[in-house]
Design a protein around this motif. Structure first.
Motif, short mmCIF file in Angstrom:
data_model
loop_
_atom_site.label_atom_id
_atom_site.label_comp_id
_atom_site.label_asym_id
_atom_site.label_seq_id
_atom_site.Cartn_x
_atom_site.Cartn_y
_atom_site.Cartn_z
N THR A 21 35.91 19.18 40.90
CA THR A 21 36.93 19.96 40.36
C THR A 21 38.11 19.31 40.43
OG1 THR A 21 35.98 22.20 41.90
CG2 THR A 21 37.93 22.29 40.64
N SER A 75 31.73 29.41 45.20
CA SER A 75 32.63 29.49 43.73
C SER A 75 34.47 29.52 44.38
CB SER A 75 32.42 30.37 43.56
OG SER A 75 30.72 30.42 42.70
N ILE A 118 35.80 26.21 44.91
CA ILE A 118 36.10 25.75 43.68
C ILE A 118 37.05 26.03 43.53
CG2 ILE A 118 35.76 25.89 41.42
CD1 ILE A 118 32.64 25.57 42.04
N SER A 119 37.86 27.29 43.18
CA SER A 119 38.51 28.17 42.99
C SER A 119 40.11 27.57 44.14
CB SER A 119 38.78 30.04 42.69
OG SER A 119 37.35 30.07 41.98
N ALA A 129 38.58 27.17 35.70
CA ALA A 129 37.21 28.16 36.44
C ALA A 129 35.74 28.16 36.23
CB ALA A 129 37.99 29.74 37.18
N THR A 136 33.00 31.98 39.76
CA THR A 136 34.81 31.67 39.76
C THR A 136 36.29 31.51 39.11
OG1 THR A 136 34.24 29.65 38.24
CG2 THR A 136 33.78 29.00 40.74
N CYS A 145 37.23 34.14 42.01
CA CYS A 145 37.71 33.74 43.25
C CYS A 145 38.70 33.87 43.27
CB CYS A 145 36.07 32.67 43.27
SG CYS A 145 34.61 33.32 44.31
#
Length: 267
Positions: A63, A95, A98-99, A122, A129, A132
């Motif tokens: 990311t 996820s 990541i978000s 995302a 994602t 989230c």
């Protein structure tokens, strides 16, 4: 600077079928819950990730690199991850991380990205994602890349998670998925939002998850034998239950190889 990466549960998960691109078309009523990982962001000359859990191919670094490449960022970042959401639990822990990284870097680096740009990032990085990213009660469509955020309403309280200490891989569950029963998703989820009838909830991945993990099936059936009403989140392995009494919660303490978490819908 800290970001909370909230877990989710699928109140309803309807798998429509397989798409030409290899993904599965799905429809899902989802809520975020007050159970989360913590990510701490600090300025740095390099990119560094420190985690309390060893995660192979950690998507947080992917990311960071995507945002650096997309927006030509020369700065680095030190990210410290306090991982609490179990891996392979159907709670979107990866996820969520990541978000949270997208939100954290947007703040740390002062990018001030509009929602459209955040959504594109995302969706480029996963299926849960997008949900989230915003952490609000919503219906998810497509492969998880389309979202319809719902009015918050009265939050669901007294949610108990039963997390078996076994990861269940989403790709394995989808690999054995076969559509068994067709539901009218739109009618069911709208009816549930009005009536809150727990009997309306369903998850098309329940039986496939049982095929992949007989131990999960045993735990689920044991919960049923105790007179409880478990529901599976995502592809598993977490089961969630509503409004348990203290006596019922005490029964859960006798189940081997599970982690019990009391939580509620996040708002």
């Amino acid at each position: 600077m800290m970001e909370k990466a909230y877990a989710k549960i699928n109140l309803i998960l309807d798998i429509v079928g397989k798409r030409p691109d290899g993904y599965h078309e799905l429809k899902s009523l989802m809520i975020p819950i007050d159970f989360y990982d913590e990510l701490y962001f600090e300025p740095s000359d390099q990119v560094e990730l420190i985690s309390n859990v060893d995660i192979h191919n950690n998507a947080i670094l992917k990311t960071v690199q995507l945002i650096k490449d997309t927006y030509h960022i020369q700065r680095g970042v030190k990210i410290t991850l306090n991982k609490r959401i179990p891996l392979g639990a159907g709670l979107a822990g990866g996820s969520a991380d990541i978000s949270a990284t997208i939100r954290g870097l947007n703040r740390l680096w002062g990018l001030n990205l509009p929602n459209r740009a955040l959504t594109q990032l995302a969706n480029a990085l996963g299926s849960d994602t997008l949900f989230c990213l915003y952490n609000q009660r919503a219906v998810i469509y497509g492969r998880g890349d389309q979202i319809s955020i719902l009015p918050p309403g009265k939050p669901i309280q007294n949610i108990t998670l039963v997390c078996p200490n076994i990861p269940v891989l989403t790709k394995d569950v989808f690999g054995v998925f076969e559509k068994a029963v067709a539901h009218d998703f739109e009618i069911v989820y709208n009816t549930y939002l009005v009536t809150k009838k727990e009997s309306l909830l369903y998850n098309d991945l329940l039986e496939p998850a049982f095929k992949v993990s007989p131990k999960l099936k045993d735990i689920y059936n044991h919960l049923v034998s105790l007179g409880l009403k478990p529901h599976l989140s995502g592809s598993g392995s977490t089961c969630f239950l509503f409004d348990l009494t203290e006596d019922q919660k005490n029964l859960l303490k006798n189940i081997d190889d599970v982690t019990i978490i009391d939580t509620q819908e996040h708002q």
